[in-house]
Design a protein around this motif. Structure first.
Motif, mmCIF file in Angstrom:
data_model
loop_
_atom_site.group_PDB
_atom_site.id
_atom_site.type_symbol
_atom_site.label_atom_id
_atom_site.label_comp_id
_atom_site.label_asym_id
_atom_site.label_seq_id
_atom_site.Cartn_x
_atom_site.Cartn_y
_atom_site.Cartn_z
ATOM 1 N N ALA A 25 0.838 -1.205 0.000
ATOM 2 C CA ALA A 25 0.000 0.000 0.000
ATOM 3 C C ALA A 25 0.872 1.252 0.000
ATOM 4 O O ALA A 25 0.656 2.190 -0.783
ATOM 5 C CB ALA A 25 -0.928 -0.005 1.211
ATOM 6 N N ARG A 26 1.869 1.274 0.860
ATOM 7 C CA ARG A 26 2.762 2.434 0.936
ATOM 8 C C ARG A 26 3.581 2.592 -0.348
ATOM 9 O O ARG A 26 3.790 3.706 -0.833
ATOM 10 C CB ARG A 26 3.702 2.291 2.138
ATOM 11 C CG ARG A 26 2.992 2.388 3.485
ATOM 12 C CD ARG A 26 3.972 2.110 4.627
ATOM 13 N NE ARG A 26 3.360 2.325 5.923
ATOM 14 C CZ ARG A 26 2.695 1.401 6.607
ATOM 15 N NH1 ARG A 26 2.544 0.179 6.096
ATOM 16 N NH2 ARG A 26 2.169 1.681 7.784
ATOM 17 N N ASP A 27 4.045 1.465 -0.887
ATOM 18 C CA ASP A 27 4.878 1.525 -2.081
ATOM 19 C C ASP A 27 4.102 2.056 -3.283
ATOM 20 O O ASP A 27 4.598 2.919 -4.015
ATOM 21 C CB ASP A 27 5.428 0.139 -2.403
ATOM 22 C CG ASP A 27 6.321 0.154 -3.623
ATOM 23 O OD1 ASP A 27 7.452 0.665 -3.515
ATOM 24 O OD2 ASP A 27 5.883 -0.313 -4.691
ATOM 25 N N LEU A 28 2.896 1.560 -3.497
ATOM 26 C CA LEU A 28 2.125 2.013 -4.656
ATOM 27 C C LEU A 28 1.712 3.471 -4.510
ATOM 28 O O LEU A 28 1.615 4.200 -5.495
ATOM 29 C CB LEU A 28 0.919 1.108 -4.878
ATOM 30 C CG LEU A 28 1.265 -0.354 -5.218
ATOM 31 C CD1 LEU A 28 0.005 -1.135 -5.562
ATOM 32 C CD2 LEU A 28 2.267 -0.442 -6.359
ATOM 33 N N ALA A 29 1.495 3.897 -3.267
ATOM 34 C CA ALA A 29 1.245 5.320 -3.046
ATOM 35 C C ALA A 29 2.480 6.130 -3.446
ATOM 36 O O ALA A 29 2.377 7.166 -4.113
ATOM 37 C CB ALA A 29 0.893 5.572 -1.584
ATOM 38 N N ALA A 30 3.661 5.637 -3.070
ATOM 39 C CA ALA A 30 4.904 6.333 -3.412
ATOM 40 C C ALA A 30 5.175 6.308 -4.911
ATOM 41 O O ALA A 30 5.864 7.201 -5.431
ATOM 42 C CB ALA A 30 6.072 5.689 -2.670
ATOM 43 N N GLN A 31 4.632 5.317 -5.617
ATOM 44 C CA GLN A 31 4.825 5.206 -7.067
ATOM 45 C C GLN A 31 3.861 6.093 -7.856
ATOM 46 O O GLN A 31 3.895 6.098 -9.085
ATOM 47 C CB GLN A 31 4.642 3.750 -7.510
ATOM 48 C CG GLN A 31 5.653 2.784 -6.920
ATOM 49 C CD GLN A 31 7.077 3.132 -7.261
ATOM 50 O OE1 GLN A 31 7.392 3.476 -8.401
ATOM 51 N NE2 GLN A 31 7.964 3.051 -6.274
ATOM 52 N N GLU A 50 -5.085 2.158 10.192
ATOM 53 C CA GLU A 50 -5.088 3.615 10.307
ATOM 54 C C GLU A 50 -3.686 4.186 10.137
ATOM 55 O O GLU A 50 -3.519 5.261 9.545
ATOM 56 C CB GLU A 50 -5.689 4.017 11.649
ATOM 57 C CG GLU A 50 -7.198 3.760 11.723
ATOM 58 C CD GLU A 50 -7.783 4.041 13.089
ATOM 59 O OE1 GLU A 50 -7.007 4.098 14.075
ATOM 60 O OE2 GLU A 50 -9.023 4.182 13.188
ATOM 61 N N LYS A 51 -2.674 3.484 10.639
ATOM 62 C CA LYS A 51 -1.293 3.945 10.459
ATOM 63 C C LYS A 51 -0.904 3.877 8.975
ATOM 64 O O LYS A 51 -0.271 4.802 8.448
ATOM 65 C CB LYS A 51 -0.342 3.100 11.290
ATOM 66 C CG LYS A 51 1.103 3.604 11.250
ATOM 67 C CD LYS A 51 2.003 2.797 12.154
ATOM 68 C CE LYS A 51 3.411 3.401 12.209
ATOM 69 N NZ LYS A 51 4.015 3.571 10.877
ATOM 70 N N ASP A 55 0.075 7.049 6.423
ATOM 71 C CA ASP A 55 1.266 7.108 5.570
ATOM 72 C C ASP A 55 0.888 7.365 4.111
ATOM 73 O O ASP A 55 1.593 8.090 3.388
ATOM 74 C CB ASP A 55 2.061 5.811 5.676
ATOM 75 C CG ASP A 55 2.735 5.643 7.032
ATOM 76 O OD1 ASP A 55 2.901 6.664 7.738
ATOM 77 O OD2 ASP A 55 3.071 4.502 7.387
ATOM 78 N N ILE A 56 -0.213 6.778 3.669
ATOM 79 C CA ILE A 56 -0.677 6.979 2.292
ATOM 80 C C ILE A 56 -1.073 8.436 2.072
ATOM 81 O O ILE A 56 -0.636 9.083 1.117
ATOM 82 C CB ILE A 56 -1.866 6.045 1.990
ATOM 83 C CG1 ILE A 56 -1.388 4.590 1.930
ATOM 84 C CG2 ILE A 56 -2.555 6.430 0.685
ATOM 85 C CD1 ILE A 56 -2.518 3.584 1.937
ATOM 86 N N GLY A 63 -6.653 8.185 0.371
ATOM 87 C CA GLY A 63 -6.677 6.891 1.035
ATOM 88 C C GLY A 63 -8.012 6.623 1.689
ATOM 89 O O GLY A 63 -8.674 7.554 2.178
ATOM 90 N N TYR A 64 -8.403 5.357 1.704
ATOM 91 C CA TYR A 64 -9.681 4.946 2.283
ATOM 92 C C TYR A 64 -9.500 3.635 3.025
ATOM 93 O O TYR A 64 -8.649 2.814 2.660
ATOM 94 C CB TYR A 64 -10.739 4.767 1.182
ATOM 95 C CG TYR A 64 -10.912 5.997 0.322
ATOM 96 C CD1 TYR A 64 -11.760 7.032 0.715
ATOM 97 C CD2 TYR A 64 -10.204 6.135 -0.869
ATOM 98 C CE1 TYR A 64 -11.898 8.161 -0.064
ATOM 99 C CE2 TYR A 64 -10.336 7.263 -1.664
ATOM 100 C CZ TYR A 64 -11.188 8.279 -1.241
ATOM 101 O OH TYR A 64 -11.319 9.406 -2.019
#
Length: 257
Positions: A25-31, A50-51, A55-56, A63-64
């Protein structure tokens, strides 16, 4: 933005609260994903979800959160409906949910069998079904399975057995969804360095996997670091769209076929 780029895409991650799902989730947000919907199972993982959400959104991405027990078809259908409504569409769907049961065959109860097949096989099937109905043209679908599908070992009979049908679901879905340009794959990591692994192991078996270098082609450890799976997920849901209908063993040579 190219058609197979992650940039601007809407992503749904089943089991995205923590461990590998949270990392993806974090990686695809960063991409450069436009929006990421994180599914979590229950109140026990809400804080982690929630954490991950924080981050997203901290990365400037919508983010949802959606909570659901995915062991019913209705729950999976509702998850996709809510994610689609929140984000406007779903371009990428990734299912990392799963459960391990490690027991000798004589000790496995009917309740054990029903529960693990509901999570690992039934939920996976209906996630794939709903992805086929919901994904946009040239969408991407990835399911996490296990490298134990290629292992010769005891004690994991219903874990590996409940993941095995996903290979067949994946191949069939790749054929059926291919006319819309949707790629469908399964990733099979080796035992991963997460609480998911240690919850089922004794101290002795965990130490064996950690330190038996001959279990892997590399000398680092016998365990898979979830960080090493993230780039493979990223590739399959991006430029690697031409790969479809496959189960990819990503385990450092832990097992092979």
């Amino acid at each position: 933005m190219t058609v197979n780029s992650i940039q601007g895409k809407n992503v749904l991650i089943g089991g995205g609260a923590k461990n590998l799902g949270g990392l993806v989730a974090r990686d695809l947000a960063a991409q450069g994903a436009r929006a990421v919907t994180v599914h979590y199972n229950s109140d026990a993982t809400r804080a982690d979800a929630e954490k991950t959400l924080a981050d997203i959104t901290g990365a400037g991405v919508e983010g949802y959160l959606v909570q659901a027990d995915l062991t019913t078809a209705d729950a999976v259908r509702t998850l996709f409906a809510r994610a689609g409504e929140a984000m406007g569409s779903i371009d990428i769907a990734i299912n990392t949910t799963g459960m391990v049961t490690k027991k000798p065959i004589p000790e496995i109860t009917e309740a054990d069998f029903d529960r693990i097949f509901a999570i690992n096989a039934k939920a996976a099937f209906f996630f794939i079904q709903q992805a086929g109905e919901s994904l946009t043209e040239r969408g991407k679908l990835v399911t996490l399975v296990t490298s134990l599908l290629s292992a010769y070992t005891g004690l994991y009979s219903i874990y590996a057995g409940s993941k095995a049908p996903v290979e067949h679901f994946t191949r069939a879905a790749a054929k059926e969804f291919g006319s819309r340009g949707i790629s469908v794959n399964a990733i099979a990591p080796g035992p991963m360095e997460t609480p998911f692994f240690y919850g089922q192991e004794t101290a002795e078996s965990a130490e064996y996997n950690q330190h038996a270098a001959d279990l892997s082609a590399f000398t680092r450890t016998g365990l898979t670091d979830p960080v090493d799976i993230v780039p493979l997920v990223r590739f399959l849901v991006g430029e690697g769209w031409w790969i479809t209908g496959q189960t990819i063993l990503a385990n450092g040579g832990y097992t092979t076929r």
